[in-house]
Design an enzyme around this catalytic site. Sequence first.
Site, PDB file in Angstrom:
ATOM      1  N   SER A  15      40.655 -10.015  -2.510  1.00 58.11           N
ATOM      2  CA  SER A  15      39.540  -9.182  -2.987  1.00 58.11           C
ATOM      3  C   SER A  15      39.748  -8.829  -4.470  1.00 58.11           C
ATOM      4  CB  SER A  15      39.505  -7.895  -2.148  1.00 58.11           C
ATOM      5  OG  SER A  15      38.506  -7.013  -2.614  1.00 58.11           O
ATOM      6  N   ASP A  36      47.383 -11.121   1.735  1.00 56.48           N
ATOM      7  CA  ASP A  36      46.543  -9.931   1.885  1.00 56.48           C
ATOM      8  C   ASP A  36      46.557  -9.464   3.328  1.00 56.48           C
ATOM      9  OD1 ASP A  36      44.234  -8.048   1.720  1.00 56.48           O
ATOM     10  OD2 ASP A  36      43.909  -9.022  -0.200  1.00 56.48           O
ATOM     11  N   ASP A  57      51.320  -7.542   5.178  1.00 57.51           N
ATOM     12  CA  ASP A  57      51.244  -6.105   4.931  1.00 57.51           C
ATOM     13  C   ASP A  57      52.399  -5.779   3.995  1.00 57.51           C
ATOM     14  OD1 ASP A  57      51.352  -3.377   4.888  1.00 57.51           O
ATOM     15  OD2 ASP A  57      51.385  -3.109   7.065  1.00 57.51           O
ATOM     16  N   VAL A  58      52.083  -5.454   2.755  1.00 57.55           N
ATOM     17  CA  VAL A  58      53.145  -5.276   1.752  1.00 57.55           C
ATOM     18  C   VAL A  58      54.047  -4.079   2.056  1.00 57.55           C
ATOM     19  CG1 VAL A  58      51.905  -6.450  -0.122  1.00 57.55           C
ATOM     20  CG2 VAL A  58      51.667  -3.965   0.145  1.00 57.55           C
ATOM     21  N   CYS A  84      48.796  -7.054  -6.684  1.00 61.63           N
ATOM     22  CA  CYS A  84      47.480  -6.400  -6.800  1.00 61.63           C
ATOM     23  C   CYS A  84      47.110  -5.595  -5.566  1.00 61.63           C
ATOM     24  CB  CYS A  84      46.387  -7.442  -7.029  1.00 61.63           C
ATOM     25  SG  CYS A  84      46.307  -8.018  -8.713  1.00 61.63           S
ATOM     26  N   SER A 146      47.739   1.828 -13.154  1.00 62.27           N
ATOM     27  CA  SER A 146      46.387   2.365 -13.376  1.00 62.27           C
ATOM     28  C   SER A 146      46.496   3.390 -14.504  1.00 62.27           C
ATOM     29  CB  SER A 146      45.891   3.067 -12.106  1.00 62.27           C
ATOM     30  OG  SER A 146      44.798   3.910 -12.396  1.00 62.27           O
ATOM     31  N   TYR A 159      47.558   8.846  -5.462  1.00 65.22           N
ATOM     32  CA  TYR A 159      47.328   7.608  -6.217  1.00 65.22           C
ATOM     33  C   TYR A 159      48.084   7.632  -7.555  1.00 65.22           C
ATOM     34  CZ  TYR A 159      44.641   3.686  -8.207  1.00 65.22           C
ATOM     35  OH  TYR A 159      44.266   2.482  -8.770  1.00 65.22           O
ATOM     36  N   LYS A 163      51.139   5.203  -8.850  1.00 70.78           N
ATOM     37  CA  LYS A 163      51.011   4.351 -10.037  1.00 70.78           C
ATOM     38  C   LYS A 163      52.032   4.750 -11.106  1.00 70.78           C
ATOM     39  CE  LYS A 163      47.693   1.764  -8.417  1.00 70.78           C
ATOM     40  NZ  LYS A 163      47.921   0.346  -8.143  1.00 70.78           N
ATOM     41  N   THR A 194      35.086  -3.629  -9.054  1.00 71.04           N
ATOM     42  CA  THR A 194      35.555  -4.415  -7.896  1.00 71.04           C
ATOM     43  C   THR A 194      35.066  -3.717  -6.620  1.00 71.04           C
ATOM     44  OG1 THR A 194      37.566  -3.140  -7.484  1.00 71.04           O
ATOM     45  CG2 THR A 194      37.729  -4.897  -9.119  1.00 71.04           C
TER      46      THR A 194
HETATM   47  P1  NAP Z   1      40.361  -4.233  -3.826  1.00 72.53           P
HETATM   48  O1  NAP Z   1      39.193  -5.091  -4.180  1.00 72.53           O
HETATM   49  O2  NAP Z   1      40.215  -3.167  -2.785  1.00 72.53           O
HETATM   50  O3  NAP Z   1      41.591  -5.193  -3.445  1.00 72.53           O
HETATM   51  C1  NAP Z   1      42.783  -4.702  -2.938  1.00 72.53           C
HETATM   52  C2  NAP Z   1      43.254  -5.625  -1.837  1.00 72.53           C
HETATM   53  O4  NAP Z   1      44.528  -5.139  -1.378  1.00 72.53           O
HETATM   54  C3  NAP Z   1      42.307  -5.623  -0.608  1.00 72.53           C
HETATM   55  O5  NAP Z   1      42.062  -6.942  -0.168  1.00 72.53           O
HETATM   56  C4  NAP Z   1      43.111  -4.846   0.416  1.00 72.53           C
HETATM   57  O6  NAP Z   1      42.837  -5.209   1.745  1.00 72.53           O
HETATM   58  C5  NAP Z   1      44.520  -5.234   0.036  1.00 72.53           C
HETATM   59  N1  NAP Z   1      45.511  -4.357   0.661  1.00 72.53           N
HETATM   60  C6  NAP Z   1      45.392  -3.025   0.942  1.00 72.53           C
HETATM   61  N2  NAP Z   1      46.483  -2.602   1.572  1.00 72.53           N
HETATM   62  C7  NAP Z   1      47.316  -3.678   1.706  1.00 72.53           C
HETATM   63  C8  NAP Z   1      48.584  -3.866   2.307  1.00 72.53           C
HETATM   64  N3  NAP Z   1      49.248  -2.867   2.913  1.00 72.53           N
HETATM   65  N4  NAP Z   1      49.141  -5.107   2.250  1.00 72.53           N
HETATM   66  C9  NAP Z   1      48.493  -6.125   1.666  1.00 72.53           C
HETATM   67  N5  NAP Z   1      47.278  -6.011   1.097  1.00 72.53           N
HETATM   68  C10 NAP Z   1      46.691  -4.790   1.126  1.00 72.53           C
HETATM   69  O7  NAP Z   1      40.900  -3.469  -5.105  1.00 72.53           O
HETATM   70  P2  NAP Z   1      40.955  -3.879  -6.672  1.00 72.53           P
HETATM   71  O8  NAP Z   1      40.002  -2.996  -7.370  1.00 72.53           O
HETATM   72  O9  NAP Z   1      40.921  -5.345  -6.852  1.00 72.53           O
HETATM   73  O10 NAP Z   1      42.407  -3.324  -7.008  1.00 72.53           O
HETATM   74  C11 NAP Z   1      43.542  -4.158  -7.214  1.00 72.53           C
HETATM   75  C12 NAP Z   1      44.651  -3.293  -7.814  1.00 72.53           C
HETATM   76  O11 NAP Z   1      44.181  -2.761  -9.060  1.00 72.53           O
HETATM   77  C13 NAP Z   1      45.033  -2.076  -6.969  1.00 72.53           C
HETATM   78  O12 NAP Z   1      46.418  -1.907  -7.044  1.00 72.53           O
HETATM   79  C14 NAP Z   1      44.330  -0.919  -7.653  1.00 72.53           C
HETATM   80  O13 NAP Z   1      44.977   0.311  -7.441  1.00 72.53           O
HETATM   81  C15 NAP Z   1      44.411  -1.360  -9.098  1.00 72.53           C
HETATM   82  N6  NAP Z   1      43.419  -0.723  -9.969  1.00 72.53           N
HETATM   83  C16 NAP Z   1      42.071  -0.922  -9.753  1.00 72.53           C
HETATM   84  C17 NAP Z   1      41.171  -0.286 -10.591  1.00 72.53           C
HETATM   85  C18 NAP Z   1      39.682  -0.456 -10.411  1.00 72.53           C
HETATM   86  O14 NAP Z   1      38.943   0.247 -11.143  1.00 72.53           O
HETATM   87  N7  NAP Z   1      39.202  -1.313  -9.536  1.00 72.53           N
HETATM   88  C19 NAP Z   1      41.627   0.533 -11.626  1.00 72.53           C
HETATM   89  C20 NAP Z   1      42.981   0.694 -11.812  1.00 72.53           C
HETATM   90  C21 NAP Z   1      43.884   0.054 -10.971  1.00 72.53           C
HETATM   91  P3  NAP Z   1      41.793  -4.320   2.602  1.00 72.53           P
HETATM   92  O15 NAP Z   1      40.451  -4.612   2.006  1.00 72.53           O
HETATM   93  O16 NAP Z   1      41.989  -4.804   3.981  1.00 72.53           O
HETATM   94  O17 NAP Z   1      42.223  -2.873   2.384  1.00 72.53           O
END
Ligand code: NAP
Length: 253
Positions: A15, A36, A57-58, A84, A146, A159, A163, A194
């Site tokens: 994702s 994932d 599951d990480v 990620c 983040s 959170y 981070k 996202t």
């Molecule tokens: P996302 O689309 O929700 O993708 C995160 C993926 O991680 C999802 O497929 C999720 O699966 C998976 N995941 C959750 N728990 C897990 C586990 N225990 N083991 C393995 N996989 C797991 O989020 P994203 O926006 O791409 O975010 C990616 C990273 O960027 C994250 O670390 C987030 O904190 C960071 N980030 C994002 C933003 C933003 O604005 N989007 C900003 C700063 C930092 P499920 O869907 O099944 O939960």
Amino acid sequence: MNVDGLAAVITGGGSGIGAECARVLAKEGAKIAVLDLNLEGAREVAAECGGVAIECDVTSSESAVKAVGEAKEANGIAQLLINCAGIATPGRIVNRNGPLPLEDYEAVIKVNLIGTFNMIRLIAADMQDADPMEDNERGLIINTASVAAYEGQIGQAAYSSSKGGIVALNIVAARELARSGIRVNTISPGLIDTPMMAGLPPEAHESLSKQPEFPKRLGTPEDYAKLVLNLCENVLINGEVIRLDGALRMAAR
Ligand code: NAP
């Protein structure tokens, strides 16, 4: 490092940001393993990339050991790890129902911080045996923090803590793994469009997109993936935490 032919493991690759990294790296010739919890998403992305999808599951040692083994069997020793996987469950320290349940805090720390460490330790153990490339480089680990590590908003206690832990881990890991020619860098994104943001109402989405100083837009997974390629290319970038946020500084709420 040249990513052409390199084995890459991407957690949370089913994702959002991780999925785009998988697509971009595949275009550059990397052999992709998409790890994932969300196996359906991982399968879709892996199919687009000609890679493998592996349920992982990480937070679990057992699950991650199995997944890293499967990735190695499919593509060889990973020389690129992109962490990620993450969750952003909000919660105030004390709300009108009382204190935040400790397990809610723990759940976020487990996925974001412990999950990142879990993957680093397992992948690095294999990476140190990979064939050295130019400059004797054996691999690169990229973690995702983040801007909440620095300016956490009200409701982001768990959170931000998770981070902040990733930011602190960065230099220790870079120092320790340097002896094996492994670099460690962390990207601290601001607001990236996202599925993590998809739950927001359109007004909130609109308002957030005006928050960065410049450019006045949300970041995209493509912006992140471009930085990943930059980090791959430039071997001197090591032990660094890079904000990717358009000079965004989030307010308290
Ligand atoms: P996302 O689309 O929700 O993708 C995160 C993926 O991680 C999802 O497929 C999720 O699966 C998976 N995941 C959750 N728990 C897990 C586990 N225990 N083991 C393995 N996989 C797991 O989020 P994203 O926006 O791409 O975010 C990616 C990273 O960027 C994250 O670390 C987030 O904190 C960071 N980030 C994002 C933003 C933003 O604005 N989007 C900003 C700063 C930092 P499920 O869907 O099944 O939960």
